[in-house]
Design an enzyme around this catalytic site. Structure first.
Site, mmCIF file in Angstrom:
data_model
loop_
_atom_site.group_PDB
_atom_site.id
_atom_site.type_symbol
_atom_site.label_atom_id
_atom_site.label_comp_id
_atom_site.label_asym_id
_atom_site.label_seq_id
_atom_site.Cartn_x
_atom_site.Cartn_y
_atom_site.Cartn_z
ATOM 1 N N GLU A 45 14.182 -22.456 -11.887
ATOM 2 C CA GLU A 45 12.873 -21.946 -11.475
ATOM 3 C C GLU A 45 12.971 -21.005 -10.285
ATOM 4 O O GLU A 45 12.303 -19.968 -10.235
ATOM 5 C CB GLU A 45 11.917 -23.095 -11.145
ATOM 6 N N HIS B 212 5.499 -35.823 -12.196
ATOM 7 C CA HIS B 212 4.964 -34.919 -13.220
ATOM 8 C C HIS B 212 3.447 -34.901 -13.254
ATOM 9 O O HIS B 212 2.859 -34.374 -14.188
ATOM 10 C CB HIS B 212 5.444 -35.342 -14.609
#
Ligand SMILES: Cc1ncc(C[n+]2csc(CCOP(=O)(O)OP(=O)(O)O)c2C)c(N)n1
Ligand SMILES: [Mg+2]
Lengths: 330, 345
Positions: free
Chosen positions: A60, A129
């Site tokens: 990322e 998450h």
């Protein structure tokens, strides 16, 4: 008018903007061959080929940075985070580079980039998450932060974000992809766009203003229905963009109703709702008939078990209770 | 040890730019029923535990993401068999097997998946976040690569205190492109931290095959730039995994030297329960299933002399253990204490 899903709306926005501007490309994990982890980029690889729909490995920080570099020299990247939880790995690129380069370079290099992906609590995926991170990004000058609640807003705002000359953090609701809304056929004109920084009244009402964005708009609309049965008319205002924030539209509503509940799915401390509350008391002091209420998630990392997960997040009953407090009904 | 310490092993390969072919995995590593029996039992229990959780998931009793390790059992079982109770294990979200191998009970794992109070982390973590202090299981982590520095940190503490413990860190080949891995590797090498970094190369990162995620498909080669020992081998044979990891553990324990080990393996199911796995052919999956490490282990056990009756008895025992774990999870009370553990009082 076609009724389409939030997912489809985002897909259309990218497709139309990529047709329009060859400098727009998409990069992220599983965006091409897999058609997107949440299927938002479905079919784009077939249409635009690997040159413009770029599958990236798990890096990322690297691909967010590649986006910034490419944007500096003329491309218009759409960087997809599989979810915004993973943007934390890339936050240095977003905050220290994307947000600052325009000013650092004395206005020479603007960064027309979109960082997009699902955000907010999901269902039973645990604390790493499942979290709302908009307050992190809304804090940063140089960024725009967009959080659409409906398919209509998602499409028009994503098109605006792609055309924007600045970095836009475009946070989709992870649990909103299947929601549907009426979306007009594109005309190719300016009315296909929804401008960044303009709030929208999602339901009109005279008794109290509920301010909410993304998924919480739906929770507020449900709460408004419950309260309407008791004769309480809620006005639900969706800022749609947290930065810049459309303060005048929010103020107008709160001045009209004299009461305000701010509902956000993030944590309470330094949550964006605190800024909204400040703005509302600053501009509406003389019109307020009750203290401004906030409804937030509980101040804990998200638990996994379903019963606890529901308890932690704002539910319709919590919004109803806050409205009743603001109306001195309990 | 000199300055350049890349360890040359029999399996050392040259950089590949094409898809990696397996080395021949049918050479036999010597073992006995006494050694192999317990390893087979663990592998079988993990397989049955995963199957039971898949079933419960499809019945809606388990939520969220569920990543199964079916097909890869020989890696966690073999590796953990090479360490001691005091040693640490750090793993990913695909960690039920690693936790079980380290000693976490099937009951505690299954109850966690069910989100029950009796779960190993009280229903707060779920499938991806198993932690167990009693067995030195330092966690299952959901952010790819973020746990590699944590493993290096546990190893740092072992070196600091001189406690002789070694840390095993498991991750997928997909993690080898992220910063957490690169930085954890660099620091472990620089400071000679007693950690064994085990890349479970199951050839896919979600839907992405290695040839689309890595410029050089041999992850173990990353060790060379850091002067770190490395190893790379096929993960079908649990005894072989145990032996090879034991070499790295021994090196870590005696010299403090970390090792990067890449084990070639394959997951039979999708990335998680929601992934139908359309990115690979049936033939490919069938080919791997033919070499199922569990079947292979069973056959080997018979070959080295375990009586069939003893084997069957063991299998019955495993069946009962997993059924009991499911029953325990079903009957346990719901999770209830979510405000309690935000900060320690
Ligand atoms: C930083 C980060 N990016 C993306 C993800 C989403 N994600 C979870 S697992 C995974 C694939 C990982 O593949 P690999 O490392 O090979 O491990 P495997 O799942 O094959 O065991 C991805 C992309 C994540 N959890 N964290
Ligand atoms: Mg993998």
């Amino acid at each position: 008018m076609a009724v389409i899903s939030y997912r489809e709306a985002l897909n259309q926005a990218m497709r139309e903007e990529m047709d329009r501007d060859p400098n727009v490309f998409v990069m992220g994990e599983e965006v091409g061959h897999y058609n997107g982890a949440y299927k938002v980029t479905q079919g784009l690889l077939q249409r635009f080929s690997e040159r413009r729909i770029v599958d990236a490995p798990i890096a990322e920080m690297g691909f967010a940075g590649i986006g910034v570099g490419a944007a500096m020299v003329g491309l218009r990247p759409i960087i997809e985070f599989m979810t915004f939880n993973f943007s934390l790995v890339a936050i240095d690129q977003i905050v220290n580079n994307a947000a600052k380069i325009f000013q650092m370079s004395g206005g020479q290099y603007n960064i027309p980039i979109v960082f997009r992906g699902p955000s907010g609590p999901a269902v039973q995926v645990g604390s790493q998450h499942s979290q709302a991170l908009e307050s992190y990004y809304a804090h940063v000058p140089g960024l725009k932060v967009v959080m659409p609640s409906t398919a209509l807003d998602a499409k028009g705002l994503l098109k605006s974000a792609i055309r924007d000359e600045n970095p836009v953090v475009f946070m989709e609701g992870e649990t909103l992809y299947n929601t549907t809304w009426e979306v007009p056929e594109p005309t190719g004109g300016a009315d296909d766009l929804i401008p960044i920084g303009v709030a929208d009244i999602k339901r009109e009402g005279k008794d109290i203003t509920l301010i909410a964005w993304s998924k919480m708009v739906w929770t507020c609309l449900d709460a408004a229905k419950v309260l309407a049965e008791e004769g309480i008319e809620c006005e639900v205002v969706d800022p749609r963009t947290l930065r810049p924030l459309d303060v005048p539209t929010l103020v107008e509503s709160v001045k009209k109703t004299g009461r305000c509940v701010i509902v956000e799915i993030g944590w309470p401390v330094a949550g964006f709702g605190a800024e909204v509350a400040y703005q509302m008391q600053r501009h509406c002091m003389d019109s307020l008939d009750a203290p401004i209420e906030r409804v937030t998630s509980d101040d804990v990392p998200m638990p996994y078990a379903k019963n606890l997960e529901d308890e932690v997040q704002p539910q319709v009953k919590d919004v109803v209770a806050a409205v009743r407090r603001a109306l001195y009904l309990e | 040890m000199g300055r350049v310490r890349g360890v040359v092993t029999a399996s050392m390969t040259t950089p590949d730019t094409k898809r990696v072919e397996h080395e021949d995995s049918h050479e036999l590593v010597e073992t006995t029923p006494a050694e192999l029996g317990p390893l087979y039992r663990q592998m079988l229990a993990i397989r049955r535990l995963e199957e039971a959780s898949a079933k419960a998931y499809s019945q809606g009793k388990i939520g969220g993401f569920l990543h199964l390790i079916i097909g890869q059992e020989a890696v966690c079982v073999g590796a953990v068999a090479a360490i001691e109770q005091k040693d640490y294990v750090v793993a990913t979200y695909r960690e039920h097997g690693h936790a079980y191998a380290k000693g976490v009970s099937a009951r505690a794992i299954m109850a966690e998946l069910y989100g029950k109070k009796t779960g190993v982390v009280k229903g707060l973590g779920g499938s991806m976040h198993i932690f167990d202090k009693a067995t030195n299981f330092l966690g299952g982590y959901g952010i790819v690569g973020g746990h590699v520095p944590i493993a290096a940190g546990a190893a740092f503490a072992s070196k600091y205190r001189g406690d002789g413990a070694v840390t095993l860190c498991f991750f997928g080949e997909g993690a080898s492109t992220i910063g957490g891995f690169a930085e954890g590797l660099a620091l472990a090498a620089l400071w000679k931290l007693p950690v064994v970094l085990i890349c479970e190369n199951n050839q896919y990162s979600m839907g992405t095959p290695v040839y689309r995620s890595l410029a050089v498909e041999d992850v173990s080669l990353r060790a060379l730039a850091h002067g770190m020992p490395r190893d790379r081998f096929d993960g079908d044979d649990v005894v072989k995994v145990k032996r090879r990891i034991a070499e790295a553990v021994e090196r870590a324990r005696t010299t403090g030297e970390p090792t990067l080990v890449e084990v070639i393996t394959y997951r039979f199911r999708g990335h998680s329960m929601s992934d139908p796995g359309l990115y690979r052919t049936k033939d490919e999956v069938e080919e791997w299933k033919r070499r199922d490490p569990l079947n292979r282990c069973r056959q080997r056990l018979l070959d080295v002399g375990m009586p069939e009756a003893e084997l069957t008895a063991m299998e019955e025992d495993v069946k009962a253990e997993i059924e009991d774990a499911v029953k325990f999870a079903e009957e346990s009370p719901p999770a209830d204490e979510y405000m309690k553990y935000v900060v320690k009082e």
